[in-house]
Design a protein around this motif. Structure first.
Motif, mmCIF file in Angstrom:
data_model
loop_
_atom_site.group_PDB
_atom_site.id
_atom_site.type_symbol
_atom_site.label_atom_id
_atom_site.label_comp_id
_atom_site.label_asym_id
_atom_site.label_seq_id
_atom_site.Cartn_x
_atom_site.Cartn_y
_atom_site.Cartn_z
ATOM 1 N N PRO A 1 0.797 -1.227 0.000
ATOM 2 C CA PRO A 1 0.000 0.000 0.000
ATOM 3 C C PRO A 1 0.828 1.276 0.000
ATOM 4 C CG PRO A 1 -0.947 -1.598 1.513
ATOM 5 C CD PRO A 1 0.373 -2.157 1.066
ATOM 6 N N ALA A 2 2.042 1.229 0.541
ATOM 7 C CA ALA A 2 2.884 2.433 0.580
ATOM 8 C C ALA A 2 3.255 2.912 -0.816
ATOM 9 C CB ALA A 2 4.149 2.154 1.392
ATOM 10 N N ARG A 3 3.055 2.071 -1.840
ATOM 11 C CA ARG A 3 3.320 2.511 -3.210
ATOM 12 C C ARG A 3 2.347 3.622 -3.627
ATOM 13 N NH1 ARG A 3 1.988 -0.952 -6.697
ATOM 14 N NH2 ARG A 3 3.028 0.230 -8.321
ATOM 15 N N GLY A 4 1.161 3.652 -3.029
ATOM 16 C CA GLY A 4 0.265 4.791 -3.187
ATOM 17 C C GLY A 4 -0.679 4.769 -4.364
ATOM 18 N N ASP A 5 -0.808 3.631 -5.065
ATOM 19 C CA ASP A 5 -1.698 3.637 -6.233
ATOM 20 C C ASP A 5 -2.862 2.656 -6.124
ATOM 21 O OD1 ASP A 5 -0.031 1.447 -6.455
ATOM 22 O OD2 ASP A 5 0.658 1.878 -8.486
ATOM 23 N N TYR A 6 -3.125 2.157 -4.919
ATOM 24 C CA TYR A 6 -4.281 1.273 -4.721
ATOM 25 C C TYR A 6 -5.479 2.132 -4.320
ATOM 26 C CZ TYR A 6 -0.509 -2.112 -4.700
ATOM 27 O OH TYR A 6 0.601 -2.854 -5.051
ATOM 28 N N ASP A 7 -6.038 2.812 -5.297
ATOM 29 C CA ASP A 7 -7.052 3.828 -5.014
ATOM 30 C C ASP A 7 -8.327 3.255 -4.407
ATOM 31 O OD1 ASP A 7 -5.299 5.682 -6.060
ATOM 32 O OD2 ASP A 7 -6.185 5.650 -8.065
ATOM 33 N N TRP A 8 -8.620 2.005 -4.677
ATOM 34 C CA TRP A 8 -9.847 1.379 -4.186
ATOM 35 C C TRP A 8 -9.741 0.941 -2.734
ATOM 36 C CZ3 TRP A 8 -9.302 -3.513 -2.195
ATOM 37 C CH2 TRP A 8 -8.084 -4.163 -2.508
ATOM 38 N N MET A 9 -8.519 0.855 -2.207
ATOM 39 C CA MET A 9 -8.277 0.198 -0.934
ATOM 40 C C MET A 9 -8.610 1.112 0.246
ATOM 41 S SD MET A 9 -4.715 -1.536 0.411
ATOM 42 C CE MET A 9 -4.609 -2.641 -0.998
ATOM 43 N N PRO A 10 -9.510 0.709 1.144
ATOM 44 C CA PRO A 10 -9.785 1.514 2.345
ATOM 45 C C PRO A 10 -8.602 1.415 3.308
ATOM 46 C CG PRO A 10 -11.042 -0.525 2.396
ATOM 47 C CD PRO A 10 -10.359 -0.495 1.068
ATOM 48 N N MET A 11 -7.917 2.505 3.520
ATOM 49 C CA MET A 11 -6.689 2.473 4.310
ATOM 50 C C MET A 11 -6.924 2.272 5.804
ATOM 51 S SD MET A 11 -4.205 2.356 2.346
ATOM 52 C CE MET A 11 -4.136 2.360 0.550
ATOM 53 N N ASP A 12 -8.191 2.235 6.224
ATOM 54 C CA ASP A 12 -8.487 1.930 7.615
ATOM 55 C C ASP A 12 -8.895 0.467 7.797
ATOM 56 O OD1 ASP A 12 -10.890 2.092 6.283
ATOM 57 O OD2 ASP A 12 -11.904 3.287 7.811
ATOM 58 N N ASN A 13 -8.760 -0.325 6.727
ATOM 59 C CA ASN A 13 -9.116 -1.741 6.800
ATOM 60 C C ASN A 13 -7.868 -2.546 7.145
ATOM 61 O OD1 ASN A 13 -9.497 -4.567 5.787
ATOM 62 N ND2 ASN A 13 -11.537 -3.787 5.298
ATOM 63 N N ALA A 14 -7.835 -3.121 8.334
ATOM 64 C CA ALA A 14 -6.625 -3.802 8.805
ATOM 65 C C ALA A 14 -6.296 -5.041 7.988
ATOM 66 C CB ALA A 14 -6.783 -4.169 10.280
ATOM 67 N N THR A 15 -7.319 -5.669 7.394
ATOM 68 C CA THR A 15 -7.077 -6.869 6.595
ATOM 69 C C THR A 15 -6.416 -6.528 5.271
ATOM 70 O OG1 THR A 15 -8.957 -8.015 7.594
ATOM 71 C CG2 THR A 15 -8.179 -8.844 5.467
ATOM 72 N N LEU A 16 -6.875 -5.469 4.625
ATOM 73 C CA LEU A 16 -6.402 -5.152 3.285
ATOM 74 C C LEU A 16 -5.195 -4.222 3.289
ATOM 75 C CD1 LEU A 16 -9.823 -4.565 1.487
ATOM 76 C CD2 LEU A 16 -8.415 -6.638 1.472
ATOM 77 N N ALA A 17 -5.227 -3.190 4.113
ATOM 78 C CA ALA A 17 -4.250 -2.105 4.011
ATOM 79 C C ALA A 17 -2.948 -2.433 4.743
ATOM 80 C CB ALA A 17 -4.847 -0.803 4.524
ATOM 81 N N ARG A 18 -2.303 -3.491 4.268
ATOM 82 C CA ARG A 18 -1.002 -3.895 4.789
ATOM 83 C C ARG A 18 -0.262 -4.598 3.664
ATOM 84 N NH1 ARG A 18 -0.767 -9.742 7.327
ATOM 85 N NH2 ARG A 18 0.987 -9.575 5.871
ATOM 86 N N PRO A 19 1.056 -4.654 3.726
ATOM 87 C CA PRO A 19 1.801 -5.320 2.651
ATOM 88 C C PRO A 19 1.552 -6.830 2.654
ATOM 89 C CG PRO A 19 3.230 -3.880 3.955
ATOM 90 C CD PRO A 19 1.950 -4.024 4.709
ATOM 91 N N TYR A 20 1.506 -7.399 1.463
ATOM 92 C CA TYR A 20 1.456 -8.848 1.292
ATOM 93 C C TYR A 20 2.524 -9.246 0.284
ATOM 94 C CZ TYR A 20 -2.974 -9.141 3.831
ATOM 95 O OH TYR A 20 -3.947 -9.089 4.808
ATOM 96 N N HIS A 21 3.377 -10.178 0.688
ATOM 97 C CA HIS A 21 4.503 -10.613 -0.129
ATOM 98 C C HIS A 21 4.495 -12.136 -0.245
ATOM 99 C CE1 HIS A 21 5.984 -6.553 0.079
ATOM 100 N NE2 HIS A 21 6.078 -6.592 1.400
#
Length: 276
Positions: A12-32
């Motif tokens: 998410p720190a890349r800054g181009d996931y416009d759809w992503m709710p940044m207060d959502n703990a499940t989604l708004a974190r890095p996944y590798h």
């Protein structure tokens, strides 16, 4: 070979996931890849298809970098701007990468339901045909008619329907089910499209196997196993189910099929479509 035909890694720190709710703990974190490796091993998944989640060419480059460093990522579905004909140059460049498969415009997020019919975006579909690249069709039931128009226009387009076209299971009624089911039957009968058996749990609040079953069985009937491929949609699936929950549900829903059919759904169809 067992293949997960649809999953994501993102930062998410890349800054181009416009759809992503940044207060959502499940989604708004890095996944590798390291976050999924143990789960893939647990379920015998040999390879995955990594799919874009941001509407930028930079996202595509980011994913190809991950694919270069990851043995499990077999194919990448990226993005180009269909409103920019100059982006054909990106397709011509990217197609030489051994793991670049094709693209996915994020049609579900575009307010204009008729966007895909616009004259100025037709070059994109034509280019995918010319360059023999894949098209992931991402939309909702409201897009079924227009996808039918596009896929019967571009009969050689190698298309896979994402997430079963997201049937609105949480709002299930005779009307909503029939609209989705009839539209999917038309796509199955009139086009060459295949379909990802994915995304169902996130369209159903408090899902159960019985809630999913009529949708799954309709897909088995109209597409058949050779045109269905299982995908986790991880980490998005975690909004409603873990990776293990969903793969076990999918295995239960397909348990009545012959082993050859299950092998197609859990690997063979994706392997053929994405040329893995």
């Amino acid at each position: 070979m067992r293949i997960d035909a649809h999953q994501h890694y993102w930062q998410p720190a890349r800054g181009d996931y416009d759809w992503m709710p940044m207060d959502n703990a499940t989604l708004a974190r890095p996944y590798h890849p390291r976050d999924l490796e143990a789960t893939l091993r647990k379920h015998g998944i040999d390879r995955t298809v990594l799919v874009q989640a941001a509407a930028t060419v930079e996202e595509t480059e980011y994913m190809l970098g991950i694919a270069d460093a990851s043995e499990t990522v077999a194919a990448v579905v990226g993005w180009v701007d269909f409103e920019q004909p100059a982006h054909r140059a990106h397709l011509e460049r990217l197609r030489h990468h051994p793991k670049f498969a094709g693209v996915r415009p994020m049609i579900q997020d575009i307010p204009d339901v008729d966007w895909m019919l616009r004259d100025d975006v037709q070059w994109g579909f034509e280019a995918l045909v010319d360059l023999d690249l894949t098209f992931d069709a991402l939309g909702f039931p409201q897009h079924l008619k227009n996808f039918h128009t596009i896929l019967t226009r571009y009969t050689e387009l190698r298309t896979v329907i994402d997430h079963c076209m997201k049937p609105q299971i949480r709002d299930h009624s005779e009307h909503t089910y029939s609209h989705w089911a009839d539209g999917m039957r038309a796509l199955a009968e009139d086009t060459r499209a295949v379909c990802k058996f994915s995304g169902l749990v996130t369209e159903c609040d408090g899902w159960t196997l019985e809630a999913l079953r009529p949708y799954a069985e309709h897909l088995f009937e109209v597409f058949g196993p050779d045109r269905l491929m299982w995908g986790s949609d991880w980490p998005v699936c975690q909004l409603e189910a873990s990776y293990t929950d969903w793969i076990e549900a999918a295995e239960a829903l397909t348990s009545g099929l012959p082993e050859s059919d299950r092998s197609a759904i859990f690997g063979g169809t994706a392997q053929a479509f994405y040329r893995i």
